[in-house]
Design an enzyme around this catalytic site. Structure first.
Site, mmCIF file in Angstrom:
data_model
loop_
_atom_site.group_PDB
_atom_site.id
_atom_site.type_symbol
_atom_site.label_atom_id
_atom_site.label_comp_id
_atom_site.label_asym_id
_atom_site.label_seq_id
_atom_site.Cartn_x
_atom_site.Cartn_y
_atom_site.Cartn_z
ATOM 1 C CE LYS A 63 36.870 -15.928 -109.040
ATOM 2 N NZ LYS A 63 36.836 -16.752 -110.255
ATOM 3 C CG ASP A 109 36.564 -15.944 -113.983
ATOM 4 O OD1 ASP A 109 37.784 -15.920 -114.248
ATOM 5 O OD2 ASP A 109 36.117 -15.953 -112.822
ATOM 6 N N GLY A 162 28.253 -29.102 -115.222
ATOM 7 C CA GLY A 162 28.515 -28.375 -113.980
ATOM 8 C C GLY A 162 27.672 -27.126 -113.902
HETATM 9 P P1 NAP Z 1 32.114 -24.452 -107.613
HETATM 10 O O1 NAP Z 1 31.325 -23.213 -107.698
HETATM 11 O O2 NAP Z 1 32.416 -25.050 -106.289
HETATM 12 O O3 NAP Z 1 31.346 -25.562 -108.527
HETATM 13 C C1 NAP Z 1 31.781 -26.911 -108.525
HETATM 14 C C2 NAP Z 1 31.037 -27.729 -109.582
HETATM 15 O O4 NAP Z 1 31.594 -29.057 -109.552
HETATM 16 C C3 NAP Z 1 29.539 -27.889 -109.334
HETATM 17 O O5 NAP Z 1 28.866 -28.071 -110.552
HETATM 18 C C4 NAP Z 1 29.516 -29.188 -108.506
HETATM 19 O O6 NAP Z 1 28.288 -29.884 -108.567
HETATM 20 C C5 NAP Z 1 30.561 -29.991 -109.232
HETATM 21 N N1 NAP Z 1 31.112 -31.047 -108.368
HETATM 22 C C6 NAP Z 1 32.018 -30.901 -107.373
HETATM 23 N N2 NAP Z 1 32.285 -32.099 -106.809
HETATM 24 C C7 NAP Z 1 31.515 -33.006 -107.469
HETATM 25 C C8 NAP Z 1 31.359 -34.423 -107.369
HETATM 26 N N3 NAP Z 1 32.045 -35.146 -106.475
HETATM 27 N N4 NAP Z 1 30.500 -35.039 -108.222
HETATM 28 C C9 NAP Z 1 29.810 -34.328 -109.152
HETATM 29 N N5 NAP Z 1 29.930 -32.976 -109.303
HETATM 30 C C10 NAP Z 1 30.768 -32.332 -108.461
HETATM 31 O O7 NAP Z 1 33.533 -24.291 -108.325
HETATM 32 P P2 NAP Z 1 33.929 -23.277 -109.521
HETATM 33 O O8 NAP Z 1 34.439 -22.021 -108.935
HETATM 34 O O9 NAP Z 1 32.817 -23.242 -110.498
HETATM 35 O O10 NAP Z 1 35.221 -24.029 -110.139
HETATM 36 C C11 NAP Z 1 35.090 -25.264 -110.807
HETATM 37 C C12 NAP Z 1 36.420 -25.661 -111.463
HETATM 38 O O11 NAP Z 1 36.788 -24.695 -112.427
HETATM 39 C C13 NAP Z 1 37.600 -25.750 -110.494
HETATM 40 O O12 NAP Z 1 38.352 -26.886 -110.861
HETATM 41 C C14 NAP Z 1 38.391 -24.479 -110.762
HETATM 42 O O13 NAP Z 1 39.765 -24.640 -110.504
HETATM 43 C C15 NAP Z 1 38.146 -24.305 -112.253
HETATM 44 N N6 NAP Z 1 38.261 -22.895 -112.696
HETATM 45 C C16 NAP Z 1 39.129 -22.623 -113.710
HETATM 46 C C17 NAP Z 1 39.254 -21.327 -114.153
HETATM 47 C C18 NAP Z 1 40.228 -21.001 -115.271
HETATM 48 O O14 NAP Z 1 40.575 -19.813 -115.436
HETATM 49 N N7 NAP Z 1 40.656 -21.954 -116.058
HETATM 50 C C19 NAP Z 1 38.501 -20.284 -113.580
HETATM 51 C C20 NAP Z 1 37.601 -20.615 -112.556
HETATM 52 C C21 NAP Z 1 37.486 -21.932 -112.119
HETATM 53 P P3 NAP Z 1 27.128 -29.583 -107.476
HETATM 54 O O15 NAP Z 1 26.464 -28.318 -107.930
HETATM 55 O O16 NAP Z 1 26.243 -30.777 -107.563
HETATM 56 O O17 NAP Z 1 27.814 -29.444 -106.138
#
Ligand code: NAP
Length: 279
Positions: A66, A102, A126
């Site tokens: 992305k 998104d 988050g």
């Molecule tokens: P990302 O950029 O990797 O961000 C992950 C987030 O989760 C960060 O805030 C991270 O905190 C936190 N996190 C991960 N592991 C953790 C842990 N063990 N303890 C505490 N915090 C933790 O991922 P993303 O792309 O934003 O996606 C996040 C979620 O959204 C995923 O589940 C994805 O499937 C979902 N999503 C859904 C849609 C939809 O259309 N519904 C679209 C996009 C994404 P840190 O910053 O501290 O690492």
């Protein structure tokens, strides 16, 4: 000639987008097909050059491309540029133009639930890529107060500093946010915590929430995360990630075809793929 659309990502095998968009093309009598392309990180530039050379009409972009796709595009929508991520590309007369649907998809999903966004005091849990798109898009939509909590507080701070829209934001750790969670009208869970198979995990603890609190989790697998179950138990209204997924897809379809599709039909289609019912 049949038009070709698609999605590029790694992994891509479980993407629900091909079934969703192919159904929309058929339903809207558009002679087009949508394919999933497995593109590994090192192959992105070659893949984009190839898609352009083949005259593909548009495509979605998912993890891990992305952000990396941005320098490969001919132009980018200002919101996508601010977010620093593109999930939708349209080929206009041989020029690839990038958008981010998104965050705006998430905003649409909230509006469809009848929320009056400007009046909400919001907590985003988050600070990853999805949180960034949602935070900027809510600010763009006129929400005045959006606080952010995250495990890594510095990441939440950089989100606040990068936001191009005027919005009041306090940044905190998750444990600090737990102490004031009862103040919020709208909670938005954007971390990956609670996603299958770690379904017993939740990022934030609470014993009480504001009356009429609305809790949204962008995860759609499972359809009801532990976070949503706990919020519902206390009396909050809840929404899972299907609505965001459907609306980001609907906005992409509109960019490609100028038709805003039937999101109820899309939701049914996605739920069939996930094997459940929405909340
Ligand atoms: P990302 O950029 O990797 O961000 C992950 C987030 O989760 C960060 O805030 C991270 O905190 C936190 N996190 C991960 N592991 C953790 C842990 N063990 N303890 C505490 N915090 C933790 O991922 P993303 O792309 O934003 O996606 C996040 C979620 O959204 C995923 O589940 C994805 O499937 C979902 N999503 C859904 C849609 C939809 O259309 N519904 C679209 C996009 C994404 P840190 O910053 O501290 O690492």
């Amino acid at each position: 000639m049949k038009k070709v659309y698609g999605v590029i990502g790694d992994p891509i095998g479980h993407s629900m987008s091909p079934v969703m968009h192919n159904d929309l093309f058929e339903h809207n009598e558009i002679d087009a097909t949508y394919l999933a392309f497995h593109v590994k990180k090192g192959n992105l530039e070659a893949a984009v050059t190839g898609l352009k050379a083949l005259g593909v009409s548009g495509f979605n972009v998912t993890v891990p491309h992305k952000t990396d796709i941005i320098p490969l595009l001919d132009d980018i929508d200002p919101l996508a540029k601010a977010i620093g991520a593109v999930n939708t590309v349209v080929n206009t007369n041989g020029k690839l133009i990038g958008f981010n649907t998104d965050g705006r998809g998430f905003v649409r999903a909230l509006l469809n639930k009848g929320l009056s966004l400007t009046e909400q005091k919001v907590l985003v849990i988050g600070a990853g890529g999805a949180a960034r798109a949602i935070y900027f898009s809510l600010a763009e939509a006129g929400v005045k107060e959006i606080d952010i909590c995250n495990r890594t507080v510095e990441k939440a701070l950089s989100l606040k500093e990068a936001c191009p829209f005027s919005v009041e934001t306090k940044v905190s750790s998750i444990s600090e946010a737990e102490k004031t969670i009862v103040d919020y009208d709208l909670l938005i869970q954007t971390t990956s915590i609670g996603m299958s198979p770690q379904v017993d995990d939740t990022p934030i603890r609470f014993k009480a929430l504001k009356t009429d609190c609305f809790a949204s989790d962008i995860i759609y697998n499972p359809l009801e995360t532990k976070f949503l179950k706990e919020a519902k138990f206390i009396g909050a209204s809840i929404q899972n990630g299907v609505d965001m997924f459907v609306n980001q897809g609907a906005l992409a379809f509109e960019i490609w075809t100028s038709i805003f599709p039937d999101t109820n039909r899309m939701t049914e289609n996605v739920l069939k793929q996930l094997g459940g019912s929405s909340c």
